[in-house]
Design a protein around this motif. Structure first.
Motif, PDB file in Angstrom:
ATOM      1  N   TYR A  33       8.929  15.786   5.912  1.00  0.00           N
ATOM      2  CA  TYR A  33       9.724  15.007   4.927  1.00  0.00           C
ATOM      3  C   TYR A  33       9.633  13.421   4.796  1.00  0.00           C
ATOM      4  N   PHE A  83       5.801  12.815   3.542  1.00  0.00           N
ATOM      5  CA  PHE A  83       5.908  12.872   2.063  1.00  0.00           C
ATOM      6  C   PHE A  83       6.934  11.721   1.172  1.00  0.00           C
ATOM      7  N   ARG A  84       7.984  11.477   1.963  1.00  0.00           N
ATOM      8  CA  ARG A  84       8.684  10.403   1.238  1.00  0.00           C
ATOM      9  C   ARG A  84       8.052   9.253   1.329  1.00  0.00           C
ATOM     10  N   ARG A  85       7.212   8.842   2.366  1.00  0.00           N
ATOM     11  CA  ARG A  85       6.513   7.522   2.324  1.00  0.00           C
ATOM     12  C   ARG A  85       5.502   7.646   1.498  1.00  0.00           C
ATOM     13  N   VAL A  86       4.820   8.704   1.293  1.00  0.00           N
ATOM     14  CA  VAL A  86       3.577   8.846   0.480  1.00  0.00           C
ATOM     15  C   VAL A  86       4.296   8.731  -0.988  1.00  0.00           C
ATOM     16  N   GLY A  87       5.278   9.339  -1.217  1.00  0.00           N
ATOM     17  CA  GLY A  87       5.982   9.236  -2.575  1.00  0.00           C
ATOM     18  C   GLY A  87       6.658   7.873  -2.974  1.00  0.00           C
ATOM     19  N   GLU A  88       6.942   7.137  -2.082  1.00  0.00           N
ATOM     20  CA  GLU A  88       7.397   5.851  -2.300  1.00  0.00           C
ATOM     21  C   GLU A  88       6.240   4.999  -2.436  1.00  0.00           C
ATOM     22  N   ARG A 113       3.140   6.145  -3.710  1.00  0.00           N
ATOM     23  CA  ARG A 113       2.776   6.143  -5.022  1.00  0.00           C
ATOM     24  C   ARG A 113       3.630   5.517  -6.182  1.00  0.00           C
ATOM     25  N   GLN A 114       5.079   5.477  -6.057  1.00  0.00           N
ATOM     26  CA  GLN A 114       5.838   5.150  -6.862  1.00  0.00           C
ATOM     27  C   GLN A 114       5.579   3.556  -7.063  1.00  0.00           C
ATOM     28  N   ARG A 140       2.417   3.143  -8.944  1.00  0.00           N
ATOM     29  CA  ARG A 140       2.824   3.463 -10.260  1.00  0.00           C
ATOM     30  C   ARG A 140       3.520   2.263 -11.121  1.00  0.00           C
TER      31      ARG A 140
END
Length: 240
Positions: free
Chosen positions: A147, A150-155, A157-158, A161
């Motif tokens: 979790y 993935f959260r760190r990767v999502g942040e 990527r955000q 972006r």
């Protein structure tokens, strides 16, 4: 241990009585020690009126021949017509919480039963649950790690972006400032040939407001014609 007496019929009359006696050693049947029972378990023989006749191992709180009021006796009283039943509660002979079961001795006012201490049950449950618990803990740790990963990767990527969107916005702003500042008329379209922007010089040349032209096909906004004979010319945007 006196089990009872019974008359033996002979030619329709009773001529003698049979007395049943069982030998006890210190309140126990000797063969009980060899029974394949779990550790810390107990075997008992109770009269249905609650008197303790025999118990293995030896009782620590109650003497033999004394009326009991523990959980086994309570279960017997609660099921006067039953041949067997299970119980869970405080065993007064050991002053322990125990789980057990009893069965009526056919033909005699006795019940035989076994019991296990709560500590044994908890230990057995824990031994059974150690493997699944370890697996659940490993799964929980893995899920938590996944979790946060993935959260760190999502942040990340955000943030990328957002930075990309900011660069696009800045480039668009620079382009609009440039187009609105030059002296030539400029019309921009999308890949379908629809007007996406028009600078003030083009507005003046076409005699229409920018808001009225946005989204319309380029052919309806800007009529392309040949310079010499003014014949219609194919829109080069379509070819592109």
């Amino acid at each position: 241990l006196f089990l009872g007496a019974q008359g033996i019929p002979y030619r329709h009359s009773v001529v003698t009585n049979m007395v049943a006696l069982l030998p006890l050693q210190h309140g126990q049947f000797p063969f009980w020690r060899n029974l394949p029972l779990p550790a810390l378990s107990s075997v008992f023989l109770l009269r249905r009126d609650g008197f303790l006749e025999s118990l293995y191992p030896l009782p620590t709180q109650s003497p033999f021949g004394a009326r009991q009021n523990g959980i086994a006796v309570q279960s017997i009283r609660a099921h006067p017509q039953a041949r067997s039943a299970s119980f869970y509660g405080l065993a007064t002979a050991f002053n322990q919480w125990r789980l057990g079961a009893w069965n009526q001795v056919r033909g005699y006012p006795l019940v035989a039963g076994v019991g296990l201490p709560r500590s044994f049950l908890l230990a057995a449950w824990w031994n059974r649950m150690t493997g699944p618990f370890a697996a659940m803990l490993a799964l929980l740790l893995l899920s938590t790690f996944g979790y946060w990963t993935f959260r760190r990767v999502g942040e990340d990527r955000q943030r990328e972006r957002s930075a990309h969107d900011l660069r696009l916005w800045e480039a668009k702003e620079r382009a609009e400032v440039t187009l609105h500042s030059i002296g030539d008329g400029v019309i921009t379209t999308d890949t379908q040939g629809r007007v996406t922007d028009i600078n003030p010089v083009a507005e003046s040349m076409l005699g229409s407001a920018r808001s009225d032209l946005l989204g319309k096909p380029l052919e309806t906004v800007f009529h392309i014609a040949h310079e010499g004979d003014h014949l219609p010319v194919e829109n080069p945007i379509r070819r592109v």
